[in-house]
Design a protein around this motif. Structure first.
Motif, short mmCIF file in Angstrom:
data_model
loop_
_atom_site.label_atom_id
_atom_site.label_comp_id
_atom_site.label_asym_id
_atom_site.label_seq_id
_atom_site.Cartn_x
_atom_site.Cartn_y
_atom_site.Cartn_z
N ALA A 80 0.82 -1.22 0.00
CA ALA A 80 0.00 0.00 0.00
C ALA A 80 0.84 1.26 0.00
CB ALA A 80 -0.93 0.01 1.21
N GLY A 81 2.12 1.15 0.24
CA GLY A 81 2.98 2.32 0.36
C GLY A 81 3.35 2.94 -0.97
N HIS A 82 4.15 3.99 -0.90
CA HIS A 82 4.61 4.69 -2.10
C HIS A 82 5.87 3.99 -2.61
CE1 HIS A 82 1.78 7.97 -1.49
NE2 HIS A 82 2.13 7.99 -0.22
N HIS A 83 5.70 3.17 -3.63
CA HIS A 83 6.85 2.40 -4.13
C HIS A 83 7.03 2.50 -5.64
CE1 HIS A 83 3.70 -0.41 -5.24
NE2 HIS A 83 3.34 -0.50 -3.99
N GLY A 84 6.01 2.95 -6.35
CA GLY A 84 6.14 3.11 -7.80
C GLY A 84 6.24 1.81 -8.57
N CYS A 85 5.75 0.72 -7.98
CA CYS A 85 5.88 -0.60 -8.62
C CYS A 85 4.53 -1.24 -8.90
CB CYS A 85 6.73 -1.52 -7.74
SG CYS A 85 8.43 -0.97 -7.51
N ASP A 86 3.53 -0.42 -9.16
CA ASP A 86 2.19 -0.95 -9.42
C ASP A 86 2.18 -1.93 -10.59
OD1 ASP A 86 1.22 0.59 -7.37
OD2 ASP A 86 0.57 2.23 -8.67
N ASP A 87 2.99 -1.66 -11.62
CA ASP A 87 3.01 -2.54 -12.77
C ASP A 87 3.54 -3.92 -12.41
OD1 ASP A 87 5.47 -1.34 -12.27
OD2 ASP A 87 6.14 -1.54 -14.35
N LEU A 88 4.53 -3.98 -11.53
CA LEU A 88 5.07 -5.27 -11.10
C LEU A 88 4.03 -6.06 -10.31
CD1 LEU A 88 8.67 -4.21 -9.99
CD2 LEU A 88 8.02 -5.40 -12.10
N LEU A 89 3.27 -5.37 -9.47
CA LEU A 89 2.22 -6.05 -8.72
C LEU A 89 1.12 -6.56 -9.65
CD1 LEU A 89 1.82 -3.82 -5.55
CD2 LEU A 89 2.40 -6.23 -5.58
N ALA A 90 0.74 -5.74 -10.62
CA ALA A 90 -0.30 -6.15 -11.56
C ALA A 90 0.13 -7.37 -12.37
CB ALA A 90 -0.63 -5.00 -12.50
N ASP A 91 1.41 -7.45 -12.67
CA ASP A 91 1.91 -8.56 -13.48
C ASP A 91 1.91 -9.89 -12.74
OD1 ASP A 91 2.31 -6.93 -15.65
OD2 ASP A 91 4.45 -6.63 -15.30
N CYS A 92 1.82 -9.85 -11.42
CA CYS A 92 1.84 -11.11 -10.67
C CYS A 92 0.51 -11.38 -9.96
CB CYS A 92 3.01 -11.15 -9.69
SG CYS A 92 2.98 -9.91 -8.37
N SER A 93 -0.58 -10.88 -10.52
CA SER A 93 -1.89 -11.07 -9.90
C SER A 93 -2.26 -12.55 -9.79
CB SER A 93 -2.97 -10.32 -10.68
OG SER A 93 -3.01 -10.76 -12.03
N ASP A 94 -1.89 -13.35 -10.79
CA ASP A 94 -2.18 -14.79 -10.73
C ASP A 94 -1.42 -15.45 -9.60
OD1 ASP A 94 -3.88 -14.56 -12.89
OD2 ASP A 94 -2.40 -15.24 -14.36
N GLU A 95 -0.15 -15.08 -9.45
CA GLU A 95 0.67 -15.65 -8.37
C GLU A 95 0.13 -15.25 -7.00
OE1 GLU A 95 1.92 -14.20 -11.03
OE2 GLU A 95 3.53 -15.44 -11.88
N ILE A 96 -0.37 -14.01 -6.89
CA ILE A 96 -0.93 -13.55 -5.62
C ILE A 96 -2.18 -14.36 -5.28
CG2 ILE A 96 -2.04 -11.61 -4.45
CD1 ILE A 96 -0.12 -9.75 -5.93
N SER A 97 -3.01 -14.64 -6.28
CA SER A 97 -4.21 -15.45 -6.05
C SER A 97 -3.84 -16.84 -5.57
CB SER A 97 -5.03 -15.53 -7.34
OG SER A 97 -6.18 -16.33 -7.15
N GLU A 98 -2.83 -17.45 -6.19
CA GLU A 98 -2.37 -18.77 -5.77
C GLU A 98 -1.75 -18.72 -4.39
OE1 GLU A 98 0.23 -20.12 -8.84
OE2 GLU A 98 -1.34 -20.19 -10.37
N PHE A 99 -1.05 -17.65 -4.10
CA PHE A 99 -0.43 -17.48 -2.80
C PHE A 99 -1.49 -17.37 -1.71
CE2 PHE A 99 1.86 -14.52 0.25
CZ PHE A 99 2.72 -15.48 0.75
N ARG A 100 -2.57 -16.69 -2.01
CA ARG A 100 -3.67 -16.58 -1.05
C ARG A 100 -4.24 -17.96 -0.73
NH1 ARG A 100 -9.36 -13.33 -2.08
NH2 ARG A 100 -10.45 -14.14 -0.25
N THR A 101 -4.39 -18.80 -1.75
CA THR A 101 -4.88 -20.16 -1.52
C THR A 101 -3.90 -20.95 -0.65
OG1 THR A 101 -6.05 -20.17 -3.65
CG2 THR A 101 -5.54 -22.32 -2.66
N LEU A 102 -2.62 -20.79 -0.94
CA LEU A 102 -1.59 -21.46 -0.14
C LEU A 102 -1.64 -21.00 1.32
CD1 LEU A 102 1.05 -23.20 0.04
CD2 LEU A 102 2.29 -21.11 -0.49
N LEU A 103 -1.80 -19.70 1.53
CA LEU A 103 -1.88 -19.18 2.89
C LEU A 103 -3.09 -19.73 3.62
CD1 LEU A 103 -0.90 -15.45 2.28
CD2 LEU A 103 0.41 -17.12 3.59
N ASP A 104 -4.21 -19.87 2.91
CA ASP A 104 -5.41 -20.41 3.55
C ASP A 104 -5.18 -21.85 3.99
OD1 ASP A 104 -8.27 -19.84 4.19
OD2 ASP A 104 -8.57 -21.61 2.94
#
Length: 241
Positions: A80-104
């Motif tokens: 959520a901070g000021h990092h200027g890396c929104d594009d990098l986060l957007a590019d790994c949305s699938d990995e984040i979804s899988e990571f959420r499943t793993l965390l659950d």
């Protein structure tokens, strides 16, 4: 494909992080993870571009590496901070979804790092506020302004009680009023997910704290009743990019 020549770490290096990632993919060494963590994340919630660039690889490693899971979660909590890396986060949305499943799945195993994984899950849901401020409700005190009379109200949710009060620095918390926890069936959205997940995983104290956090408090000064979570979110919300 990440252009590592533009992804500096906290020391300004652009080649050390990919080399370290290759090392941990081959062998899970504690000293390598320690260096990697120091290069990607500094104190005070600061993550460097190399941290977000490394995120997809860290999340892929998370299923077999506890350090990878922890470091990926730490980085996500600071998204959520000021990092200027929104594009990098957007590019790994699938990995984040899988990571959420793993965390659950990890949460259901009732691990010793339950709260950390719980907060990481909230970050993976883009619930950055709750990921940043939620405690374990053992000794939680929050100071909120009454929305009607603006007096500072102390909210206690923990081993010392569950109440609203006016804090007197000589007398302690005075004029206490019991909090009114939310009924589980009336919870919705993130509050409902937090409560039901904690109940599912046998963390009754966490679930009870969440029910009180999403409940109501009475102002000892003017007797108005307000939603704790709404005022809590407004007072403690982190600065978003």
């Amino acid at each position: 494909m990440v252009n590592w020549t533009q992804m500096h770490d906290c020391y300004g290096d652009v080649d050390r992080v990919p080399a370290l990632l290759e090392q941990v993919e081959l062998e899970d060494k504690a000293e390598v993870w320690e260096e990697l963590g120091h290069r990607l994340v500094l104190e005070h919630d600061l993550v460097f571009p190399a941290g977000f660039a490394a995120l997809p690889r860290l999340m892929r490693l998370a299923s077999r590496s506890a350090p990878a899971r922890g470091l990926a979660g730490t980085i996500l909590r600071r998204a959520a901070g000021h990092h200027g890396c929104d594009d990098l986060l957007a590019d790994c949305s699938d990995e984040i979804s899988e990571f959420r499943t793993l965390l659950d799945q990890h949460l259901q195993s009732r691990p010793v790092d339950y709260l950390a994984a719980f907060l990481d899950s909230l970050a993976a849901m883009e619930e950055y506020h709750w990921s940043a401020v939620l405690g374990d409700f053992t000794d939680d005190f929050h100071h909120l302004a009454c929305p009607d009379c603006a007096v500072e109200v102390t909210i206690a949710i923990g081993d010392h009680g569950r109440y609203s009060a006016i804090r007197d620095w000589h007398l302690g918390d005075v004029d206490r009023r019991d909090l009114r926890p939310a009924s589980p069936e009336k919870l919705s959205g993130t509050g409902r997910w937090m409560y039901e997940t904690a109940v599912r995983d046998g963390h009754e104290a966490l679930a009870d704290g969440i029910a009180h956090l999403f409940g109501k408090a009475e102002c000892p000064r003017c007797a108005s009743v307000f939603d704790i979570a709404d005022e809590y979110a407004s007072a403690d919300r982190p600065v978003l990019r």
